[in-house]
Design an enzyme around this catalytic site. Structure first.
Site, PDB file in Angstrom:
ATOM      1  N   LYS A   1      35.156  33.836  34.678  1.00 13.85           N
ATOM      2  CA  LYS A   1      34.134  32.755  34.188  1.00 13.85           C
ATOM      3  C   LYS A   1      34.016  32.771  32.736  1.00 13.85           C
ATOM      4  O   LYS A   1      34.908  33.442  32.175  1.00 13.85           O
ATOM      5  CB  LYS A   1      32.641  33.365  34.481  1.00 13.85           C
ATOM      6  CG  LYS A   1      32.220  33.265  36.161  1.00 13.85           C
ATOM      7  CD  LYS A   1      32.496  31.875  36.701  1.00 13.85           C
ATOM      8  CE  LYS A   1      32.381  31.655  38.311  1.00 13.85           C
ATOM      9  NZ  LYS A   1      33.214  32.337  38.820  1.00 13.85           N
TER      10      LYS A   1
HETATM   11  C1  LIG Z   1      29.650  28.059  41.751  1.00 15.31           C
HETATM   12  C2  LIG Z   1      29.864  29.485  41.982  1.00 15.31           C
HETATM   13  N1  LIG Z   1      28.774  30.355  42.168  1.00 15.31           N
HETATM   14  C3  LIG Z   1      28.841  31.544  42.335  1.00 15.31           C
HETATM   15  C4  LIG Z   1      29.721  32.212  42.179  1.00 15.31           C
HETATM   16  C5  LIG Z   1      29.745  33.643  42.508  1.00 15.31           C
HETATM   17  O1  LIG Z   1      29.889  34.490  41.466  1.00 15.31           O
HETATM   18  P1  LIG Z   1      30.162  36.041  41.553  1.00 15.31           P
HETATM   19  O2  LIG Z   1      31.493  36.093  41.613  1.00 15.31           O
HETATM   20  O3  LIG Z   1      29.784  36.664  40.200  1.00 15.31           O
HETATM   21  O4  LIG Z   1      29.431  36.535  42.634  1.00 15.31           O
HETATM   22  C6  LIG Z   1      31.100  31.543  41.898  1.00 15.31           C
HETATM   23  C7  LIG Z   1      32.208  32.453  41.863  1.00 15.31           C
HETATM   24  O5  LIG Z   1      33.318  32.089  41.575  1.00 15.31           O
HETATM   25  C8  LIG Z   1      30.954  30.319  41.686  1.00 15.31           C
HETATM   26  O6  LIG Z   1      31.933  29.705  41.211  1.00 15.31           O
END
Ligand SMILES: Cc1ncc(COP(=O)(O)O)c(C=O)c1O
Length: 398
Positions: free
Chosen positions: A186
């Site tokens: 991210k």
């Molecule tokens: C739009 C979106 N929401 C949530 C997530 C989930 O994040 P995490 O990997 O921190 O659980 C991602 C991960 O790529 C994402 O792209």
């Protein structure tokens, strides 16, 4: 991605602060922690950055989606309108909550289209889960209005567009509640981590309690805390919060650099008539983490992607990508789960195996994306401009 490019002394210092006290838990232990509160400090600075009244740090972006759905009151059989172009995490969170993901088309912003949201509404619709896909925003005025008019909660997942804004208001402040991820891929990263943000005091109270087994966090004695509700463990640790804090302070620099680098690549794209940039409702608010554009047809888009790959340019053709598009989600199509999903007990489940989203398909077939990095030197940027130009010329026979 931006965050991983910028690891340095700042992250180490924040982590060492925590390790020196040995208090890795974000609550309590007031007499041992020497006033080191990384999660709380992150929350204050993050809320201030967004211009949101509250923020709560949690263990992941998926946790942030789950918390957002819980505080929005989503339960078994409630329909939540979702996009087919996203990482699947928010949809998994809807399924875990017992909700029913209802897919609606995107538009050329690459986010949910307000018209498609409106068409997908049924008497069981409770919320819209808008994902601000890959750096930029949907048509926010209309999306907010559709939700308001139909009395739907707006849950905004701004994980892929952190640092972006629409008409001066930060992405992640349009939802009744908004979710963010700080995983390793991210814009800023804590290794793992996430956050929710909201203006409502009531939703904030629910969020921090739900994320910690329903503890009310009153006083400084864990043993004496009350737990008015059932919850779960979505707590973020002090170590993760420490890294997130150092990264957050770099975010303005990240966005500035990305915008500069994206603009340089856009210059090259502008030399080709057949290329149309993604629709960005407020171009000034693009976080510029990516550069997305369309070709007139699928064969040209695929040819451009192949040529970019040949030149070693970080790029994606999401229509065929394994991760981010519904056509590749075999597990969802078959509702393949290791336990009986709550939605199997309700009678309003869409036929995921035969989802028909022709508008989205047509958009996605024409879409190519280039990843924008932060640390490109001027020299590197020139080299990339030249490689992108070569790729486009060869793919488009110019
Ligand atoms: C739009 C979106 N929401 C949530 C997530 C989930 O994040 P995490 O990997 O921190 O659980 C991602 C991960 O790529 C994402 O792209």
């Amino acid at each position: 991605m931006a965050g991983t490019e910028l690891f340095g002394a700042e992250e180490k210092k924040e982590v060492m602060d925590v390790l020196e006290t040995g208090i890795l838990f974000r609550y309590n232990h007031d007499d041992q922690r020497e006033n080191i509160w990384k999660a709380k400090t992150f929350e204050q600075e993050f809320a201030q950055y967004l211009g949101s009244k509250h923020a709560h740090f949690c263990s992941s972006g998926t946790a942030a989606d789950a918390i957002s759905l819980a505080v929005s009151g989503i339960g078994v059989g409630d329909e939540v309108i979702v996009p087919p172009y996203t990482f699947i995490a928010p949809i998994e969170a809807v399924l875990m909550a017992g909700g029913v993901p209802v897919f609606a088309d995107i538009d050329e912003t690459l986010c949910l289209s307000p018209e498609a949201i409106e068409k997908a509404i049924t008497p069981r619709t409770k919320a819209v889960l808008l994902i601000q896909v890959f750096g930029s925003m949907g048509r926010m005025d209309e999306i907010v209005e559709v939700c308001r008019k139909n009395n739907l909660k707006l849950i905004e997942d701004a994980a892929p567009a952190l640092g972006g804004s629409y008409k001066g208001k930060m992405l992640g402040t349009f939802g009744d509640v908004s979710a963010f991820s700080f995983d390793f891929y991210k814009i800023i990263t804590a290794g793992e981590g996430g956050a929710v943000a909201m203006n409502s005091d009531e939703l904030y109270e629910k969020a921090h309690m739900y994320a910690d087994h329903g503890h009310d966090h009153i006083g400084n004695n864990r043993g004496a805390e009350q737990h008015p509700i059932l919850g779960f463990n979505f707590r973020g640790s002090e170590l993760h919060a420490a890294v997130a804090l150092a990264q957050l302070r770099k975010l303005p620099h990240i966005i500035e650099q990305q915008r500069k680098n994206q603009a340089a690549l856009k210059e090259v794209l502008s030399e080709f008539d057949e290329i149309q940039l993604r629709e960005v409702p407020d171009p000034e608010g693009d976080s510029a983490t990516f550069l997305s554009f369309f070709l007139p047809e699928a064969t040209k888009a695929k040819a451009v992607f192949d040529a970019l790959q040949e030149q070693g340019i970080g790029s994606a053709y999401w229509y065929q990508n394994n991760f981010h598009f519904h056509r590749q989600w075999e597990h969802l199509k078959k509702l393949r789960s290791i336990y009986p999903l709550p939605l199997t007990a309700v009678d309003n489940v869409p036929d995921y195996e035969n989802l028909s989203l022709p508008v989205t398909d047509a958009i996605m077939q024409r879409l190519v994306m280039i990843q924008v990095m932060v640390n490109w030197s001027d020299e590197k940027l020139k080299e990339l401009q030249s490689k992108v130009r070569t790729a486009l010329k060869s793919a488009l026979n110019k």
